[in-house]
Motif scaffolding. Structure first.
Motif, PDB file in Angstrom:
ATOM      1  N   LYS A   1      12.541   5.859   2.123  1.00 35.31           N
ATOM      2  CA  LYS A   1      13.416   6.762   2.895  1.00 35.31           C
ATOM      3  C   LYS A   1      13.065   6.702   4.385  1.00 35.31           C
ATOM      4  O   LYS A   1      13.958   6.757   5.243  1.00 35.31           O
ATOM      5  CB  LYS A   1      13.286   8.192   2.360  1.00 35.31           C
ATOM      6  CG  LYS A   1      14.294   9.128   2.985  1.00 35.31           C
ATOM      7  CD  LYS A   1      14.519  10.387   2.182  1.00 35.31           C
ATOM      8  CE  LYS A   1      15.559  11.257   2.879  1.00 35.31           C
ATOM      9  NZ  LYS A   1      15.698  12.564   2.308  1.00 35.31           N
ATOM     10  N   ALA A   2      11.755   6.562   4.698  1.00 33.35           N
ATOM     11  CA  ALA A   2      11.329   6.523   6.102  1.00 33.35           C
ATOM     12  C   ALA A   2      11.584   5.152   6.725  1.00 33.35           C
ATOM     13  O   ALA A   2      11.622   5.013   7.946  1.00 33.35           O
ATOM     14  CB  ALA A   2       9.839   6.861   6.187  1.00 33.35           C
ATOM     15  N   GLY A   3      11.745   4.133   5.873  1.00 32.75           N
ATOM     16  CA  GLY A   3      11.939   2.776   6.381  1.00 32.75           C
ATOM     17  C   GLY A   3      10.616   2.110   6.720  1.00 32.75           C
ATOM     18  O   GLY A   3      10.545   1.252   7.602  1.00 32.75           O
ATOM     19  N   GLY A   4       9.549   2.477   6.019  1.00 31.41           N
ATOM     20  CA  GLY A   4       8.231   1.882   6.265  1.00 31.41           C
ATOM     21  C   GLY A   4       7.711   1.166   5.032  1.00 31.41           C
ATOM     22  O   GLY A   4       8.406   1.051   4.018  1.00 31.41           O
ATOM     23  N   ALA A   5       6.475   0.683   5.146  1.00 29.34           N
ATOM     24  CA  ALA A   5       5.880  -0.060   4.028  1.00 29.34           C
ATOM     25  C   ALA A   5       4.967   0.859   3.211  1.00 29.34           C
ATOM     26  O   ALA A   5       4.471   1.864   3.707  1.00 29.34           O
ATOM     27  CB  ALA A   5       5.088  -1.237   4.569  1.00 29.34           C
ATOM     28  N   LEU A   6       4.772   0.476   1.954  1.00 34.53           N
ATOM     29  CA  LEU A   6       3.852   1.215   1.087  1.00 34.53           C
ATOM     30  C   LEU A   6       2.587   0.379   0.909  1.00 34.53           C
ATOM     31  O   LEU A   6       2.632  -0.730   0.378  1.00 34.53           O
ATOM     32  CB  LEU A   6       4.505   1.477  -0.276  1.00 34.53           C
ATOM     33  CG  LEU A   6       3.609   2.137  -1.327  1.00 34.53           C
ATOM     34  CD1 LEU A   6       3.134   3.508  -0.874  1.00 34.53           C
ATOM     35  CD2 LEU A   6       4.355   2.260  -2.655  1.00 34.53           C
ATOM     36  N   SER A   7       1.466   0.931   1.401  1.00 35.41           N
ATOM     37  CA  SER A   7       0.184   0.239   1.253  1.00 35.41           C
ATOM     38  C   SER A   7      -0.710   1.049   0.342  1.00 35.41           C
ATOM     39  O   SER A   7      -0.475   2.230   0.091  1.00 35.41           O
ATOM     40  CB  SER A   7      -0.533   0.086   2.594  1.00 35.41           C
ATOM     41  OG  SER A   7       0.345  -0.284   3.580  1.00 35.41           O
ATOM     42  N   CYS A   8      -1.757   0.384  -0.075  1.00 34.46           N
ATOM     43  CA  CYS A   8      -2.654   1.007  -1.035  1.00 34.46           C
ATOM     44  C   CYS A   8      -4.059   0.512  -0.732  1.00 34.46           C
ATOM     45  O   CYS A   8      -4.225  -0.621  -0.291  1.00 34.46           O
ATOM     46  CB  CYS A   8      -2.173   0.504  -2.393  1.00 34.46           C
ATOM     47  SG  CYS A   8      -2.886   1.296  -3.751  1.00 34.46           S
ATOM     48  N   VAL A   9      -5.047   1.346  -0.936  1.00 37.71           N
ATOM     49  CA  VAL A   9      -6.424   0.892  -0.712  1.00 37.71           C
ATOM     50  C   VAL A   9      -7.241   1.161  -1.969  1.00 37.71           C
ATOM     51  O   VAL A   9      -7.108   2.212  -2.592  1.00 37.71           O
ATOM     52  CB  VAL A   9      -7.051   1.565   0.544  1.00 37.71           C
ATOM     53  CG1 VAL A   9      -7.029   3.075   0.480  1.00 37.71           C
ATOM     54  CG2 VAL A   9      -8.487   1.088   0.739  1.00 37.71           C
TER      55      VAL A   9
END
Ligand SMILES: Cc1cc2nc3c(=O)[nH]c(=O)nc-3n(C[C@H](O)[C@H](O)[C@H](O)COP(=O)(O)OP(=O)(O)OC[C@H]3O[C@@H](n4cnc5c(N)ncnc54)[C@H](O)[C@@H]3O)c2cc1C
Length: 322
Positions: free
Chosen positions: A34-42
């Motif tokens: 919805k924000a137009g960003g990427a999903l990262s994970c650590v």
């Protein structure tokens, strides 16, 4: 959210991801899209590459993997120090943790270092059309739902287990796995040993049979356990029984214990105080057994059994055994 990205902290132990990871990634994916960003994970741990692929399958675009033998031992200070720099690298406007012991050990430390607002124990998160993030969490022992907006440029939240839909795993998904070097941190944490969990945890159980002060003595937990065993469930307890030392704190259901959301909850001699209801009211089917027809638990119960637990529980066990 100033930055559009979402960063999820993936909790693991002994090479196994905590089931909350798929829930955090499901919610993270929704907000990032919805924000137009990427999903990262650590992810932090020893030999974590298989887990990194699994996190991609659950929806992460990028997985930052800190793979180091020393991480086999959980140290919140080491993880916090290495996580702080990653938030800007991942362009994260939102950082999500599970509201678990591990998440709660790290999130406040990262929030303090970043001077970021942290809302703990959220049950819902929603990115609104104007770009602000709404964080919902129970307040006043669950009698109100607080709607919280964070002013800092980075928002942080811990999310309760089983409060949002889990992402569906898709093994064909592609994503980047970035190996990160662990920065050494001087730490005062020393792990002396690790206790084994004695029984299945109530937090993730599908069936919880909970004893209250209707129980006359500690030995009578054997009766409650028989019912839990016959159903394939676990035993819970109200706080007074824990305070009296009849059963350990990890069995306590409620606001100051563990929040449970089983498919089936059976309260045996439990009155249904606000503090107790705050920890189980979202259960699937609620059965209450109580000799007093006026108790609060009956008001939210799907099935109300009015009677003496010492007569009813043995009958239930006998029927289930048949
Ligand atoms: C800050 C704070 C936090 C708290 N956090 C928690 C929490 O996390 N979890 C929690 O549980 N409590 C919590 N409490 C305590 C809470 O307020 C209640 O005191 C507690 O939940 C009551 O437990 P109960 O239902 O077992 O006991 P009671 O309220 O005494 O109820 C016992 C019930 O058993 C029934 N009964 C008695 N004999 C029988 C019988 N033979 N057969 C059938 N029914 C019978 C009675 O009718 C009664 O309804 C907290 C309190 C405070 C102040």
């Amino acid at each position: 959210m100033d930055n559009k990205g979402v960063l999820v902290y993936a909790e693991q132990e002994g090479g196994k991801l905590h089931p909350i990871c798929s829930e955090l990634l499901g919610k993270g994916r929704e907000i990032a899209d919805k924000a137009g960003g990427a999903l990262s994970c650590v992810v932090f741990g020893s030999a974590v590459s298989d887990m990194a692929q699994e996190l991609v399958a659950y929806g992460a675009d990028t997985v930052y993997a800190f793979d180091d033998e020393s991480l086999a031992v959980f140290d919140p200070l080491v993880q916090k120090q290495n996580l702080v720099g990653l938030v800007s690298e991942a362009a994260a406007g939102l950082v999500l943790f599970g509201a678990t012991f591990t998440g709660k050990a790290i999130a406040p430390r990262v929030a303090t270092a970043l001077e970021a607002g942290l809302t703990s124990n959220c049950t819902a998160l929603e990115l609104q059309d104007d770009g602000t993030l709404l964080q919902v969490r129970p307040a006043f022992t669950g009698n109100f739902l607080a709607h919280i907006k964070t002013r800092s440029s980075t928002a942080m939240a811990t999310l309760r287990y089983r409060s949002v839909e889990a992402a569906v795993k898709d093994a064909s998904r592609k994503g980047a796995v970035v190996k990160k070097d662990l920065q050494p941190v001087e730490t005062s944490v020393k792990v002396l040993g690790k206790g084994e969990a004695k029984e299945a945890s109530i937090a993730g159980a599908d069936i919880v049979v909970c004893a209250g002060r209707g129980l006359k003595k500690a030995e009578d937990f054997a009766m409650v356990k028989q019912l839990a065993d016959a159903l394939g469930g676990v035993v819970g307890a109200t706080r007074p029984l824990v305070d009296d030392g009849w059963i350990s704190k990890d069995h306590q259901v409620g606001f100051s214990g563990t929040i449970v959301k089983p498919k089936l909850y059976i309260g045996c001699g439990v009155s249904g105080s606000p503090q107790h209801l705050a920890g189980m009211r979202d259960s699937g089917t609620i059965v209450a057994i109580n000799s007093d027809p006026s108790v609060a638990l009956f008001r939210i119960a799907d099935y109300a059994v009015i009677g003496d637990i010492y007569e009813i529980i043995p009958q239930m066990v006998a029927l289930l055994k048949k």
